[in-house]
Scaffold this motif. Structure first.
Motif, mmCIF file in Angstrom:
data_model
loop_
_atom_site.group_PDB
_atom_site.id
_atom_site.type_symbol
_atom_site.label_atom_id
_atom_site.label_comp_id
_atom_site.label_asym_id
_atom_site.label_seq_id
_atom_site.Cartn_x
_atom_site.Cartn_y
_atom_site.Cartn_z
ATOM 1 N N THR A 113 0.829 -1.201 0.000
ATOM 2 C CA THR A 113 0.000 0.000 0.000
ATOM 3 C C THR A 113 0.863 1.250 0.000
ATOM 4 O O THR A 113 0.559 2.222 -0.694
ATOM 5 N N ALA A 143 -1.216 -7.338 3.319
ATOM 6 C CA ALA A 143 -1.783 -8.037 2.165
ATOM 7 C C ALA A 143 -1.397 -9.507 2.226
ATOM 8 O O ALA A 143 -0.248 -9.853 2.494
ATOM 9 N N THR A 147 -6.539 -11.563 2.361
ATOM 10 C CA THR A 147 -6.969 -10.159 2.325
ATOM 11 C C THR A 147 -6.890 -9.656 0.889
ATOM 12 O O THR A 147 -6.012 -8.867 0.551
ATOM 13 N N GLN A 148 -7.794 -10.095 0.071
ATOM 14 C CA GLN A 148 -7.774 -9.809 -1.361
ATOM 15 C C GLN A 148 -7.949 -8.328 -1.685
ATOM 16 O O GLN A 148 -7.594 -7.890 -2.770
ATOM 17 N N ASP A 149 -8.494 -7.549 -0.763
ATOM 18 C CA ASP A 149 -8.709 -6.122 -1.016
ATOM 19 C C ASP A 149 -7.456 -5.284 -0.789
ATOM 20 O O ASP A 149 -7.439 -4.103 -1.117
ATOM 21 N N GLU A 150 -6.422 -5.872 -0.225
ATOM 22 C CA GLU A 150 -5.187 -5.140 0.071
ATOM 23 C C GLU A 150 -4.223 -5.209 -1.112
ATOM 24 O O GLU A 150 -4.272 -6.151 -1.903
#
Length: 188
Positions: A113, A143, A147-150
């Motif tokens: 990120t 990630a 945690t697929q959204d990270e």
């Protein structure tokens, strides 16, 4: 004859360096502020964060032609200073950064990120050369497959590539203890 060639090579190198420095580079330092940066395994009575801050401050002072900014991160990245030529102000902001609360809600290492955010910021720049310098002691632990959204590190690398941003990593620390108490070198 050799002296003439040496002088010519030296002159050519000097011109190349001058041209490079006049153009300047736009860069963002990404500094890990997770609690693991409190370890004192590099220098007597200096934390990993203090070692990284001192090295980054020295580096900034050698880059007079470059616009340099700062992103601090643990779980989330925060733009502390946009790219600037005011390196004294940047050094002051750099020195003022501290660690997140140990075991607090932000105590994690979101490398992907942070790199993606830095690349996004630099992607708006018109500079020909854009660079992220990541200073961290850790492994991505935000990630994961669960945690697929990270944004993971590989995705962040692709994002940086899309924006024409090069990423360099400086590992800060000598390793860590695993759950069995065994010493594990930093995973770079």
């Amino acid at each position: 004859e050799k002296a003439k060639v040496d002088r010519a090579d030296s002159f050519a190198m000097t011109q190349l360096v001058k041209a490079y420095r006049q153009e300047g580079v736009e860069m963002l330092l990404c500094l890990d502020l997770s609690s693991s940066m409190s370890a004192k395994d590099l220098a007597a009575n200096w934390t990993r964060l203090e070692v990284a801050q001192a090295a980054a401050a020295r580096f900034v002072l050698t880059r007079a032609q470059d616009r340099i900014g700062l992103v601090g991160f643990a779980r989330f990245p925060d733009l502390v200073c946009p790219p600037t030529l005011d390196h004294e102000a940047l050094a002051t902001l750099l020195a003022g950064l501290g660690l997140v609360e140990a075991d607090g809600p932000e105590d994690a290492t979101g490398i992907g990120t942070a790199v993606a955010r830095a690349a996004q910021i630099l992607g708006k720049s018109k500079a020909k050369s854009k660079v992220v310098i990541l200073l961290t002691d850790g492994e991505e632990n935000v990630a994961s497959a669960q945690t697929q959204d990270e944004i993971g590190t590989l995705s962040a690398g692709r994002i940086a590539q899309q924006f024409g941003v090069r990423v360099y990593t400086i590992a800060v620390g000598s390793g860590r203890l695993d759950q069995a108490g065994e010493w594990v070198a930093l995973d770079t």
